[in-house]
Design an enzyme around this catalytic site. Structure first.
Site, PDB file in Angstrom:
ATOM      1  N   ASP A   1      15.335   4.563   7.175  1.00 12.37           N
ATOM      2  CA  ASP A   1      14.758   4.922   5.893  1.00 12.37           C
ATOM      3  C   ASP A   1      15.366   6.244   5.389  1.00 12.37           C
ATOM      4  O   ASP A   1      16.573   6.351   5.233  1.00 12.37           O
ATOM      5  CB  ASP A   1      13.233   4.975   6.036  1.00 12.37           C
ATOM      6  CG  ASP A   1      12.476   5.105   4.731  1.00 12.37           C
ATOM      7  OD1 ASP A   1      12.259   4.078   4.080  1.00 12.37           O
ATOM      8  OD2 ASP A   1      12.089   6.234   4.381  1.00 12.37           O
TER       9      ASP A   1
ATOM     10  N   HIS B   1       9.509  -3.294   8.017  1.00 12.25           N
ATOM     11  CA  HIS B   1      10.318  -2.113   7.718  1.00 12.25           C
ATOM     12  C   HIS B   1      10.394  -1.152   8.893  1.00 12.25           C
ATOM     13  O   HIS B   1      11.433  -0.549   9.151  1.00 12.25           O
ATOM     14  CB  HIS B   1       9.715  -1.409   6.505  1.00 12.25           C
ATOM     15  CG  HIS B   1      10.402  -0.132   6.122  1.00 12.25           C
ATOM     16  ND1 HIS B   1      11.692  -0.090   5.640  1.00 12.25           N
ATOM     17  CD2 HIS B   1       9.968   1.160   6.146  1.00 12.25           C
ATOM     18  CE1 HIS B   1      12.034   1.156   5.375  1.00 12.25           C
ATOM     19  NE2 HIS B   1      11.012   1.940   5.667  1.00 12.25           N
TER      20      HIS B   1
END
Length: 280
Positions: free
Chosen positions: A95, A260
């Site tokens: 991320d 994620h």
């Protein structure tokens, strides 16, 4: 450990062997790597910092656009590794940490021997991909891109709910983030609203400038690159592997089935990918 202009990074170090640096994402701290780091420590020196502005690391005021540029944050990481005795290392980021890792690999190719990016697109491609109603998935990017004041005020008014939304909505494995870790992430993020917003604001400004300059010059990632991503392409209308291929010649791109937060949802898979990259 102090790395740049008096800024100190909180860092955990363990294991022995060739060095691997792991950079966390949003809204997390270095503890997101706890399972992966424990696995890799069997044969690697594992370095897990909190990025500037996050966790227990320093949170300097956003006095100019470069304070939270990925170029500055990447320099932090390279200097940290050097201070620990490692001029060359394998680098993995998730991320926001993946964007820092991308900039470190672009700016410091002699230091980064291999780069792994988890569930992210390069900054330029990210902004291009977020278009139409499908771009609503990135609403927070647009909120935190605004000038100082309003985004900080809005997020601080409901910080716990704001950060909890991402932890809950982006996780496909319900028990991947235990309650005590979830509470830690929320507390750490709530205490760091101005610096987190500054990090995101940089990605709508100075980071775009840096990436654009590299693209115009034809600069590419010189080391082996591995990218692991969810299958966002169908819904957002882009071909992720094609986008990454424009930045890296030596590319392994895989679509994975977990959510994620893959370092917590499938740590064995992530550790295996890092170990394979480090062995190249």
């Amino acid at each position: 450990m102090r790395v740049d202009d008096g800024v100190a990074l909180n860092v955990a170090v363990g294991g022995a062997g060739s060095p691997v640096v792991l950079l966390h994402g949003f809204p997390q701290t270095h503890l997101m790597w706890r399972h992966v780091a424990a696995d890799l420590a069997a044969d690697h020196t594992v370095i897990c910092p909190d990025l500037r502005g996050y966790g227990a690391s320093d949170k300097p005021a956003e006095t100019d656009a470069d304070v939270y540029s990925k170029r500055t944050m990447a320099r932090d990481v390279v200097r940290l590794a050097a201070a620990l005795g490692h001029d060359r290392f394998t680098l993995a980021g998730h991320d926001r940490g993946a964007l820092v890792a991308f900039r470190a690999a672009m700016d410091h190719p002699d230091a980064v021997t291999g780069a792994l990016f988890l569930d992210v697109l390069p900054t330029l491609d990210m902004w291009d991909a977020l278009r139409g109603v499908s771009g609503a998935v990135g609403f927070h990017l647009y909120l935190m891109a605004q000038p100082p004041g309003l985004p900080e005020e809005m997020i601080q008014a409901a910080a716990d709910s704001f950060f909890a939304f991402f932890l809950d909505d982006w996780t496909e494995t319900p028990d991947a983030i235990p309650a005590e870790l979830r509470a830690h992430y929320l507390a750490a993020s709530t205490a760091a609203v101005p610096s987190i917003v500054a990090d995101y604001r940089a990605s709508a400004g100075v980071d775009v400038d840096h990436d654009t300059a590299d693209k115009e010059k034809g600069n590419r990632l010189a080391m082996p690159v591995t990218v692991l991503q969810q299958d966002w392409g169908a819904s957002l209308g882009y071909h992720a592997q094609g986008l990454w291929s424009a930045w890296a010649d030596d590319l392994e791109h895989r679509t994975v089935s977990c959510g994620h937060f893959m370092a917590e949802e499938d740590p064995r898979m992530v550790a295996d990918e890092i170990r394979a990259l480090a062995a190249r």
